[in-house]
Design a protein around this motif. Sequence first.
Motif, PDB file in Angstrom:
ATOM      1  N   TYR A 258       0.827  -1.220   0.000  1.00  0.00           N
ATOM      2  CA  TYR A 258       0.000   0.000   0.000  1.00  0.00           C
ATOM      3  C   TYR A 258       0.860   1.269   0.000  1.00  0.00           C
ATOM      4  O   TYR A 258       0.335   2.365  -0.102  1.00  0.00           O
ATOM      5  CB  TYR A 258      -0.920   0.006   1.227  1.00  0.00           C
ATOM      6  CG  TYR A 258      -1.835  -1.190   1.251  1.00  0.00           C
ATOM      7  CD1 TYR A 258      -3.030  -1.202   0.548  1.00  0.00           C
ATOM      8  CD2 TYR A 258      -1.473  -2.338   1.956  1.00  0.00           C
ATOM      9  CE1 TYR A 258      -3.853  -2.315   0.550  1.00  0.00           C
ATOM     10  CE2 TYR A 258      -2.292  -3.449   1.968  1.00  0.00           C
ATOM     11  CZ  TYR A 258      -3.475  -3.440   1.263  1.00  0.00           C
ATOM     12  OH  TYR A 258      -4.280  -4.545   1.267  1.00  0.00           O
ATOM     13  N   ALA A 259       2.168   1.114   0.184  1.00  0.00           N
ATOM     14  CA  ALA A 259       3.026   2.289   0.397  1.00  0.00           C
ATOM     15  C   ALA A 259       3.444   2.938  -0.911  1.00  0.00           C
ATOM     16  O   ALA A 259       3.657   2.275  -1.920  1.00  0.00           O
ATOM     17  CB  ALA A 259       4.261   1.866   1.182  1.00  0.00           C
ATOM     18  N   ASP A 260       3.530   4.282  -0.856  1.00  0.00           N
ATOM     19  CA  ASP A 260       4.125   5.007  -1.970  1.00  0.00           C
ATOM     20  C   ASP A 260       5.619   5.157  -1.717  1.00  0.00           C
ATOM     21  O   ASP A 260       6.402   5.341  -2.628  1.00  0.00           O
ATOM     22  CB  ASP A 260       3.514   6.413  -2.070  1.00  0.00           C
ATOM     23  CG  ASP A 260       2.024   6.340  -2.348  1.00  0.00           C
ATOM     24  OD1 ASP A 260       1.646   5.704  -3.340  1.00  0.00           O
ATOM     25  OD2 ASP A 260       1.245   6.894  -1.538  1.00  0.00           O
ATOM     26  N   ARG A 261       5.956   5.117  -0.442  1.00  0.00           N
ATOM     27  CA  ARG A 261       7.357   5.332  -0.069  1.00  0.00           C
ATOM     28  C   ARG A 261       7.611   4.542   1.209  1.00  0.00           C
ATOM     29  O   ARG A 261       6.739   4.486   2.088  1.00  0.00           O
ATOM     30  CB  ARG A 261       7.567   6.829   0.192  1.00  0.00           C
ATOM     31  CG  ARG A 261       8.988   7.197   0.566  1.00  0.00           C
ATOM     32  CD  ARG A 261       9.232   8.693   0.391  1.00  0.00           C
ATOM     33  NE  ARG A 261       8.467   9.494   1.327  1.00  0.00           N
ATOM     34  CZ  ARG A 261       9.010  10.427   2.138  1.00  0.00           C
ATOM     35  NH1 ARG A 261      10.313  10.653   2.106  1.00  0.00           N
ATOM     36  NH2 ARG A 261       8.254  11.134   2.918  1.00  0.00           N
ATOM     37  N   VAL A 262       8.770   3.990   1.297  1.00  0.00           N
ATOM     38  CA  VAL A 262       9.149   3.289   2.528  1.00  0.00           C
ATOM     39  C   VAL A 262      10.424   3.922   3.054  1.00  0.00           C
ATOM     40  O   VAL A 262      11.403   4.074   2.324  1.00  0.00           O
ATOM     41  CB  VAL A 262       9.374   1.786   2.278  1.00  0.00           C
ATOM     42  CG1 VAL A 262       9.846   1.100   3.555  1.00  0.00           C
ATOM     43  CG2 VAL A 262       8.094   1.134   1.781  1.00  0.00           C
ATOM     44  N   VAL A 263      10.371   4.338   4.304  1.00  0.00           N
ATOM     45  CA  VAL A 263      11.562   4.908   4.948  1.00  0.00           C
ATOM     46  C   VAL A 263      11.978   3.937   6.034  1.00  0.00           C
ATOM     47  O   VAL A 263      11.143   3.513   6.848  1.00  0.00           O
ATOM     48  CB  VAL A 263      11.238   6.293   5.566  1.00  0.00           C
ATOM     49  CG1 VAL A 263      12.440   6.835   6.315  1.00  0.00           C
ATOM     50  CG2 VAL A 263      10.798   7.261   4.485  1.00  0.00           C
ATOM     51  N   ARG A 264      13.225   3.546   6.039  1.00  0.00           N
ATOM     52  CA  ARG A 264      13.664   2.581   7.042  1.00  0.00           C
ATOM     53  C   ARG A 264      14.571   3.295   8.051  1.00  0.00           C
ATOM     54  O   ARG A 264      15.449   4.069   7.676  1.00  0.00           O
ATOM     55  CB  ARG A 264      14.400   1.415   6.389  1.00  0.00           C
ATOM     56  CG  ARG A 264      14.731   0.325   7.395  1.00  0.00           C
ATOM     57  CD  ARG A 264      15.074  -0.973   6.764  1.00  0.00           C
ATOM     58  NE  ARG A 264      13.966  -1.640   6.112  1.00  0.00           N
ATOM     59  CZ  ARG A 264      13.160  -2.518   6.728  1.00  0.00           C
ATOM     60  NH1 ARG A 264      13.292  -2.761   8.011  1.00  0.00           N
ATOM     61  NH2 ARG A 264      12.219  -3.132   6.049  1.00  0.00           N
ATOM     62  N   ILE A 265      14.288   3.015   9.283  1.00  0.00           N
ATOM     63  CA  ILE A 265      15.061   3.638  10.366  1.00  0.00           C
ATOM     64  C   ILE A 265      15.710   2.541  11.202  1.00  0.00           C
ATOM     65  O   ILE A 265      15.097   1.499  11.465  1.00  0.00           O
ATOM     66  CB  ILE A 265      14.168   4.561  11.232  1.00  0.00           C
ATOM     67  CG1 ILE A 265      14.977   5.302  12.276  1.00  0.00           C
ATOM     68  CG2 ILE A 265      13.040   3.781  11.888  1.00  0.00           C
ATOM     69  CD1 ILE A 265      14.195   6.414  12.991  1.00  0.00           C
ATOM     70  N   GLU A 266      16.939   2.786  11.560  1.00  0.00           N
ATOM     71  CA  GLU A 266      17.646   1.847  12.439  1.00  0.00           C
ATOM     72  C   GLU A 266      18.524   2.639  13.378  1.00  0.00           C
ATOM     73  O   GLU A 266      19.211   3.564  12.936  1.00  0.00           O
ATOM     74  CB  GLU A 266      18.512   0.890  11.604  1.00  0.00           C
ATOM     75  CG  GLU A 266      17.783  -0.357  11.166  1.00  0.00           C
ATOM     76  CD  GLU A 266      18.673  -1.302  10.371  1.00  0.00           C
ATOM     77  OE1 GLU A 266      19.883  -1.308  10.594  1.00  0.00           O
ATOM     78  OE2 GLU A 266      18.119  -1.999   9.510  1.00  0.00           O
ATOM     79  N   ASP A 267      18.484   2.295  14.620  1.00  0.00           N
ATOM     80  CA  ASP A 267      19.366   2.894  15.613  1.00  0.00           C
ATOM     81  C   ASP A 267      19.339   4.433  15.570  1.00  0.00           C
ATOM     82  O   ASP A 267      20.386   5.084  15.648  1.00  0.00           O
ATOM     83  CB  ASP A 267      20.797   2.368  15.388  1.00  0.00           C
ATOM     84  CG  ASP A 267      21.665   2.603  16.617  1.00  0.00           C
ATOM     85  OD1 ASP A 267      21.099   2.763  17.722  1.00  0.00           O
ATOM     86  OD2 ASP A 267      22.895   2.657  16.467  1.00  0.00           O
ATOM     87  N   GLY A 268      18.153   4.985  15.366  1.00  0.00           N
ATOM     88  CA  GLY A 268      17.986   6.441  15.404  1.00  0.00           C
ATOM     89  C   GLY A 268      18.408   7.160  14.135  1.00  0.00           C
ATOM     90  O   GLY A 268      18.503   8.383  14.126  1.00  0.00           O
ATOM     91  N   LEU A 269      18.646   6.415  13.077  1.00  0.00           N
ATOM     92  CA  LEU A 269      19.044   7.048  11.817  1.00  0.00           C
ATOM     93  C   LEU A 269      18.221   6.496  10.676  1.00  0.00           C
ATOM     94  O   LEU A 269      17.879   5.313  10.671  1.00  0.00           O
ATOM     95  CB  LEU A 269      20.515   6.736  11.532  1.00  0.00           C
ATOM     96  CG  LEU A 269      21.574   7.594  12.233  1.00  0.00           C
ATOM     97  CD1 LEU A 269      22.942   6.982  12.010  1.00  0.00           C
ATOM     98  CD2 LEU A 269      21.546   9.018  11.685  1.00  0.00           C
ATOM     99  N   ILE A 270      17.915   7.346   9.701  1.00  0.00           N
ATOM    100  CA  ILE A 270      17.253   6.867   8.484  1.00  0.00           C
ATOM    101  C   ILE A 270      18.333   6.149   7.660  1.00  0.00           C
ATOM    102  O   ILE A 270      19.353   6.749   7.295  1.00  0.00           O
ATOM    103  CB  ILE A 270      16.663   8.036   7.668  1.00  0.00           C
ATOM    104  CG1 ILE A 270      15.685   8.840   8.509  1.00  0.00           C
ATOM    105  CG2 ILE A 270      16.024   7.527   6.369  1.00  0.00           C
ATOM    106  CD1 ILE A 270      14.385   8.172   8.822  1.00  0.00           C
ATOM    107  N   VAL A 271      18.102   4.883   7.380  1.00  0.00           N
ATOM    108  CA  VAL A 271      19.138   4.123   6.672  1.00  0.00           C
ATOM    109  C   VAL A 271      18.697   3.750   5.260  1.00  0.00           C
ATOM    110  O   VAL A 271      19.460   3.150   4.517  1.00  0.00           O
ATOM    111  CB  VAL A 271      19.521   2.847   7.455  1.00  0.00           C
ATOM    112  CG1 VAL A 271      20.189   3.189   8.772  1.00  0.00           C
ATOM    113  CG2 VAL A 271      18.292   1.974   7.689  1.00  0.00           C
ATOM    114  N   GLY A 272      17.492   4.058   4.908  1.00  0.00           N
ATOM    115  CA  GLY A 272      17.068   3.727   3.563  1.00  0.00           C
ATOM    116  C   GLY A 272      15.739   4.370   3.236  1.00  0.00           C
ATOM    117  O   GLY A 272      14.927   4.633   4.127  1.00  0.00           O
TER     118      GLY A 272
END
Lengths: 377, 263
Positions: free
Chosen positions: B225-239
């Motif tokens: 359903y997503a138009d965009r996926v933002v991945r966060i790890e350890d307090g940082l956006i990683v993707g």
Amino acid sequence: MIFTLAFRNLFHDRIRLAVTLVGILFSIVLVAVQLGLYLGASRMITANIDHADADLWVMPFGAKSFEDGGLLMGSRERHQALATPGVEQVTPIVVRFSEWRKPAGGSTRVVVVGSDAEEGAVKPLSLKNGTWEDIKAPDAIAVDETYLKDLGVDKIGDTAQIGPGRVKIGALTSGVRSFTQSPYVYTPLSRARALVGAEGSDLATFHLVKVFADQDVEQVRANLLSRLEGAEVLTKQEFRDRSLRQWLFRTGAGVALIGGALLGILVGTVIVAQTLYSSTKDHINEFATLRALGSSSGYIHKVILTQAGLSAVIGYVLGMVLALLIVVASQSTPLPIVMTPQLAAGLFTVTVLMCAISAVSAIVKVTKIDPATVFSR
Amino acid sequence: MTRKKQAATAARKQSPEPVLSATSIVKELGRGAGTVMALKGVDLQLIPGELTLLMGPSGSGKTTLLSILGCIMTPTSGELTVAGTKTAGLSPDELAILRRDHIGFIFQSYNLFPTLSALENVRIALDVRGQKGYEAARRCEEVLREVGLGHRLRNYPGNLSGGEQQRVAVARAIVSSPSIVLADEPTAALDGENGNAVMELLARIAHEQDRSVLAVTHDPRTLPYADRVVRIEDGLIVGEERRPEGLDAPEITDLTKRRKAHA
């Protein structure tokens, strides 16, 4: 929605609501009874003063109350008063504690009130059986029906003895209670003098002064004070206040009654505060959600205050119903409780204030809500 | 891709102005020796008409970021702009007004008022905005019908299924027409069918009503359903990956590559 949310929050937990209402109810009843007793006592203390047809009261220095007028005054004061400009009428009355000897033995204290009602002095209040004419009959007196048993008599026509004289019940009053629990015995002035050991004299405890309608009472009082030595001149209001001070505050009775009422308010406040606080704590996540939705803190405060207000109104109604039942039941006792519209309105104000103050702890709790808690549920 | 989605995508291309912009967001939680840096400099923008998923493992800072983006928590440093308003220095009540005017929330546990009916739960969102009366009631009914609950208006949360409760929460979030909708694990408590229904609803809200929807999730079922996926790890956006035109879901595999590159 504020009302709906407050109402639903309140009725959601019926047991807690019941505890809150019981707290308010008992607080209202306690305050109503204490203040009702205070009012009742005040009325008893001032009833004779209120019913006397007098603008000014002349009394010996140091007279403490209606029942405790001190030394008897002679006729000199009366004549001086009569000669004072502005004075229309001066009526002597005798008020004295005396010993009532019961027909079957034993005795009790009574307050003999002697006056000639035709002259507009102190009349027996609320005559139930008999008339003033009946009291003027030889040896006749009037007492209140409430005290018949205490006085060892049953009905009109029964006899007893006061001091050196024989007396006969000629009339009965109704609802004329005595704060001192020494019943009032109404009788004509001359017989009263005889009963208190001043037969044939023109002594009096008080002189009731009536001022001409077109005269200034304060000016007449000033004139009287300049003529009378060794006597005080009080207005009706001043004498009422002095009598109330004597019986309610110097004896500590009034302080105890007011103290009881304050205690009732305190207990009610604590109970309501506790239940409101715990209700708020239970609904804290809902309040946090409201905050997250962007509600102002004022909106949430209104919900809590509405809850408090609803508790106040329901608790007040229930409390007043119980209080009125107690008031009705007390009417046949020697110390009837009085409920007036003013007292009822005052109690409502006290209840609302009590609940509003109780809401403070809940409001403080809600003010500290971290809306971020909505994400940690 | 449906015609509506294509239209929305076209609209985004013409007007890519972000409705929410977060720059270098840092958030420290706790004090003294126990201080934890939950966010370590996050940049994120939300654009109208887009459903963005914020994905990451537990403890990665998803919910902290959501709280900051929703003006519920204030960042230790960094800049947040919501609907053109910078949030720095605003009081809690001013932040509440910003939330009220521009942001709708959907919570994992629905956070409905158990003593209010579905309709009343939605109405309260307008009530806190000072919108009362017949018009407000009519608008709430309309939104509940939009989310498929026209037949459950008078039901209390206790009598609604999890999916229905979440739909009430969605209705509550959108009833005031906010430009941003933030959802915290909207499908976590739902079964597959209800989860899909809710995601479909969120996608519709983004595309058909031109709102920015950000959903924090770790549920892979939400990806289509997503138009965009933002991945966060350890307090940082990683993707971060966008859905390429013509595809039904973002190419998530690229994220893994980016994550490795970041590492």
